[in-house]
Design an enzyme around this catalytic site. Structure first.
Site, PDB file in Angstrom:
ATOM      1  N   ASN A 144      31.297 -69.144  32.484  1.00  0.00           N
ATOM      2  CA  ASN A 144      31.170 -69.836  33.771  1.00  0.00           C
ATOM      3  C   ASN A 144      32.325 -70.811  34.003  1.00  0.00           C
ATOM      4  O   ASN A 144      32.716 -71.067  35.142  1.00  0.00           O
ATOM      5  CB  ASN A 144      29.836 -70.572  33.844  1.00  0.00           C
ATOM      6  CG  ASN A 144      28.674 -69.617  34.059  1.00  0.00           C
ATOM      7  OD1 ASN A 144      28.868 -68.429  34.278  1.00  0.00           O
ATOM      8  ND2 ASN A 144      27.460 -70.134  33.981  1.00  0.00           N
ATOM      9  N   HIS A 193      22.925 -68.880  25.794  1.00  0.00           N
ATOM     10  CA  HIS A 193      23.118 -68.604  27.220  1.00  0.00           C
ATOM     11  C   HIS A 193      23.150 -67.097  27.465  1.00  0.00           C
ATOM     12  O   HIS A 193      24.143 -66.417  27.195  1.00  0.00           O
ATOM     13  CB  HIS A 193      24.420 -69.249  27.706  1.00  0.00           C
ATOM     14  CG  HIS A 193      24.718 -68.976  29.145  1.00  0.00           C
ATOM     15  ND1 HIS A 193      25.997 -68.903  29.638  1.00  0.00           N
ATOM     16  CD2 HIS A 193      23.897 -68.744  30.212  1.00  0.00           C
ATOM     17  CE1 HIS A 193      25.957 -68.649  30.937  1.00  0.00           C
ATOM     18  NE2 HIS A 193      24.692 -68.539  31.300  1.00  0.00           N
ATOM     19  N   SER A 233      22.766 -72.660  31.508  1.00  0.00           N
ATOM     20  CA  SER A 233      24.046 -72.044  31.834  1.00  0.00           C
ATOM     21  C   SER A 233      25.170 -73.060  31.830  1.00  0.00           C
ATOM     22  O   SER A 233      26.339 -72.679  31.872  1.00  0.00           O
ATOM     23  CB  SER A 233      23.983 -71.363  33.204  1.00  0.00           C
ATOM     24  OG  SER A 233      23.670 -72.301  34.205  1.00  0.00           O
ATOM     25  N   GLU A 292      26.179 -66.075  24.921  1.00  0.00           N
ATOM     26  CA  GLU A 292      26.965 -67.220  24.463  1.00  0.00           C
ATOM     27  C   GLU A 292      26.076 -68.100  23.591  1.00  0.00           C
ATOM     28  O   GLU A 292      24.985 -68.502  24.011  1.00  0.00           O
ATOM     29  CB  GLU A 292      27.489 -68.043  25.638  1.00  0.00           C
ATOM     30  CG  GLU A 292      28.608 -67.377  26.407  1.00  0.00           C
ATOM     31  CD  GLU A 292      29.144 -68.259  27.534  1.00  0.00           C
ATOM     32  OE1 GLU A 292      30.368 -68.353  27.655  1.00  0.00           O
ATOM     33  OE2 GLU A 292      28.329 -68.842  28.272  1.00  0.00           O
TER      34      GLU A 292
END
Length: 841
Positions: free
Chosen positions: A630, A580, A559, A592
């Site tokens: 994120n 991800h 992540s 991702e």
């Protein structure tokens, strides 16, 4: 009694459950960042994505140029040359009409140059021409069958591009009226009309079928009646996101293979009589369920509810449709309409019962959408108006006027923008032969992430090796998949045959099994989903390279750990990439894809194609801390802490953000994800390369909560205390918060929203400026599907266009003066504000 009525109103209850599912992106704790000193600064060591890579040069253009992609229409333009009629091909959108010796005419949709049929303005005009020339005055035509020349697809709905390019949406009213008059005209000939449906019949496609006297569909897995209303509810997108991020799954997932009305998912409603023609066929409750959720209706259920008259094998479709048309013409066949039960008549066929239905539906919609989506209410109004005015064409006029008003709404523009973005991201931009063929996928790590990845891979027919350290770990992963598949079978979302195929596609193996290496050697792609530990991941890379072929691709499901760091020291770094996924993997649509500087084009294309096959919407992002989603989330977390410091109550903060349109507030989000995970993410990004953008709030409150065992839902208490489905503010957290709180600023809900959302939006714009994402479309889709960013606002960039970039920059500058430099707008926003430029045109 009320109890009996409730039991009989199951479709409403099912609708409520569907609308209650919303999506939430689950974060996972990253490992510590890798930093190096440069003078007095600490700088992230991971390099940006190599701009020598041809894909990167095409897609990761400068921030200033990025809007070119967003401005360009995403619709296909394969058929650019003017159509020239010939005796062999008289029509552009239809094959030549086949008139059988028995008097049945077969009209086959066949849009040239397209993989699916769509109803465009041009097709509508040609339909009138075809009918006039071939059927209207042809005494030999005793009946008509409408079919498709494209295997596995009937009509995939209206051509959205026609709606988009109509500048004044009021101009749509006479166009829709003309289409409706065509349907009424072809019925006026008095011959039977039969729809032969194989594959998706969406939006206008299903509405076309509803104007027919008889509907025959196939039992193909591709044939679904996707709630006649799919075209309008993009609400489902919302709704999909909208189980804490199961929103988008159901919404956009249903555009692929279905018969239905998805209009609501695009902020629209069925405009060719769908709101009037559906409920007499399937009942009011079923019709509202279909129209308000855009759900898929499988062939068997479609037959049971009366949406179709026959279900047959694909090979028999046309012959059965022709026989049915002939029997209707000869009066030897009469369509049978399923009678309503006593209780459904009690509910649906009198004003008092319908009042109960409308009341329950309105409550459900308000609960799940907070009134932010106008399409569901317009659909309800159209149906109610038709019931009150059953005769004449006033009900159709009312419907098309509502359609035009919705087409002009910012909500529809935003939802169509998301849909267009999803469509654009189904292609990676490389030549067709760039990607490697993948038949065997090895998943290392059988936890929730690994098992979820294995599940979505096996469901798509790929062979999966699920590998972990011991039998217990592998067994838990298998149980997770089987439980999910059993639920699908129970809910009729999967057949027993599909269940058996999926389970047979998974081979479990443990690390010390003597045959493990042999199985690994067959892998075309390895996806690692282990703990966020850099040394462990590097160790796995070395092991995989030792046991697999030179062509095998290694994808890490990290992540946040830099992909370049994981690839460091690898024998084949060009085969290493980040994939991800978001949790729960089976429900979350976003993926991702993160190449590092040395990742090959073939590796990128292969990862993209596998992700797309898994049902994911793939976005390619740069190899930077937090990647895209994120990374944007970091300042949002810090500002959450700042607002708590400034006197905002946790429940007040949740309410404000839900009122903005997010599926869940930041406090509930932290509890759902886990306070320990959120704390680690915030700490990780604070030490990365975001600088002052991670200032302004003290996230150590969450580390204090972790020290006290307040981990959120998983521990029974976090910011809230949980007892069953109920939650209340945790007094222990209130005590902890006192040492972090300053002066209560008495902030309004609007200021709370603007402070929190602006941190989110500014970071998204900074990602575009720094070329972490390719363009605004990627940015919008990423945050809508990755975080649940209010779908009706269309994502951060379309939201900026709606409120005005200059207005937003002025607001943020005011926050700089009031609260500090963490609110400083990024340079890209300042540039757009000066030039009054938009991210989307």
């Amino acid at each position: 009694s009320i109890m009996v009525v409730s039991r009989q109103a199951r479709p409403i209850a099912q609708l409520a459950r569907s609308l209650g599912r919303c999506a939430l992106s689950t974060l996972r704790a990253p490992s510590e960042p890798v930093l190096q000193s440069k003078g007095n600064r600490k700088v992230w060591t991971s390099p940006y994505l190599c701009m020598n890579n041809e894909f990167c040069r095409r897609s990761l253009s400068s921030g200033a140029d990025a809007t070119a992609t967003a401005d360009e229409p995403t619709e296909k333009t394969e058929n650019t040359a003017p159509f020239v009629a010939t005796p062999e091909r008289k029509y552009e959108f239809f094959q030549n009409v086949e008139l059988l010796s028995n008097g049945v005419a077969i009209i086959r949709f066949d849009c040239l140059g397209k993989s699916v049929n769509t109803i465009s303005f041009a097709l509508a005009e040609e339909s009138k021409k075809l009918w006039s020339e071939e059927i209207e005055n042809n005494e030999s035509a005793k009946a008509v069958v409408f079919a498709s020349a494209k295997p596995g697809t009937f009509i995939a709905g209206a051509d959205i591009f026609d709606i988009k390019k109509t500048e004044n949406k009021q101009d749509l009213i006479p166009i829709i009226e003309d289409g409706l008059k065509f349907f009424q005209h072809i019925r006026s000939k008095g011959i039977p009309l039969v729809a032969a449906i194989d594959g998706p019949a969406l939006g206008g496609g299903l509405e076309w079928a509803l104007w027919c006297d008889y509907r025959v569909c196939t039992d193909s897995p591709k044939t679904k009646d996707d709630a006649l209303m799919q075209l309008g509810v993009l609400l489902s997108i919302l709704l999909l996101f909208l189980l804490h991020l199961h929103i988008l799954t159901s919404l956009f997932d249903s555009f692929d293979d279905a018969d239905g009305l998805p209009e609501v998912k695009l902020g629209l409603l069925p405009g060719f009589g769908g709101t009037q023609n559906l409920h007499p066929l399937v009942g009011l409750q079923n019709a509202m369920d279909m129209m308000l959720t855009g759900k898929d209706i499988r062939p068997a259920k479609a037959k049971k509810m009366g949406l179709v008259d026959l279900v047959v094998a694909p090979a028999s479709l046309e012959s059965v449709a022709v026989d049915s048309a002939l029997a209707l013409a000869d009066k030897t066949l009469t369509p049978k309409r399923k009678p309503k039960s006593f209780f459904n008549r009690l509910l649906e066929d009198n004003s008092l019962g319908r009042t109960v239905i409308w009341d329950q539906i309105n409550k459900m919609i308000m609960k799940n959408t907070n009134g932010k989506y106008p399409a569901p209410f317009k659909i309800i109004d159209c149906v109610k108006y038709g019931l009150q005015n059953p005769n004449g064409d006033a009900k159709y006029k009312h419907e098309r006027e509502h359609f035009a008003s919705l087409a002009a709404s910012t909500e529809s523009e935003a939802l169509i923008g998301i849909f267009d973005g999803m469509t654009a991201m189904k292609k990676h931009g490389f030549p067709a032969d760039t990607a490697q063929k993948v038949n065997n996928v090895a998943v290392i790590g059988a936890g929730l992430m690994g098992a979820g990845i294995a599940q979505v891979t096996a469901e798509k027919g790929l062979q999966v090796l699920l590998k972990d350290r011991n039998n217990e770990a592998v067994g838990r992963g298998q149980s997770y998949m089987q439980d999910n598949w059993n639920k699908k079978v129970t809910r009729k979302r999967m057949t027993q045959h599909q269940y058996n195929l999926s389970t047979s596609n998974v081979t479990p193996v443990v690390d010390d099994n003597p045959v493990a290496d042999k199985h690994m050697g067959k892998a075309d792609l390895v996806i690692e989903a282990v703990f966020e530990d850099l040394d462990l991941k590097r160790k796995i890379v070395a092991q995989v390279e030792h046991t697999t072929s030179d062509e095998c691709i290694f994808a890490t499901n990290t992540s946040a750990i830099p992909i370049a760091s994981i690839a460091e020291g690898a024998q084949r770094p060009e085969n290493i990439i980040g994939m991800h996924y978001f949790s729960p993997v089976p429900a979350m649509l976003l993926l991702e894809i993160i190449p590092h500087e040395g990742t090959s084009d073939s590796t990128i294309a292969t990862a993209f194609e596998v992700g797309t096959k898994q049902g994911k919407t793939c976005i390619v992002v740069k190899d930077v801390p937090g990647f895209y989603v994120n990374r944007c989330f970091g300042p949002y977390l810090v500002e959450t802490a700042a607002l708590l410091r400034d006197g905002v109550k946790p429940e007040q903060l949740d309410k404000a953000i839900k009122n903005f349109g997010m599926p869940v507030g930041p406090i509930s989000l932290a509890d759902d994800v886990g306070i320990d995970v959120i704390s680690h993410v915030a700490e990780f990004l604070s030490n990365a390369d975001l600088g002052v953008r991670m200032h302004g709030g003290d996230v150590s409150l969450m580390s204090k909560m972790v020290d006290n065992g307040l981990l959120g839902k998983k521990s029974g208490q976090g910011f809230y205390k949980y007892k069953g489905k109920k939650k209340v503010i945790n007094p222990e957290v209130e005590t902890l918060m006192r040492s972090f709180q300053g002066e209560d600023l008495g902030l309004s809900e609007e200021e709370i929203q603007n402070r929190l959302v602006s941190r989110f939006v500014n970071e998204a714009a900074k990602c575009l400026e720094d070329e972490i994402i390719a363009n605004p479309v990627v940015g919008d889709v990423g945050l809508v599907f990755g975080t649940g960013f209010a779908p009706f606002r269309g994502g951060p960039f379309r939201y900026l266009d709606q409120v005005g970039v200059s207005n937003y920059v002025s607001m943020m500058n005011g926050f700089v003066d009031k609260y500090g430099e963490q609110f400083e707008p990024c340079q890209l926003l300042k540039d757009y504000a000066v030039s009054n430029k938009k991210f989307h045109n």
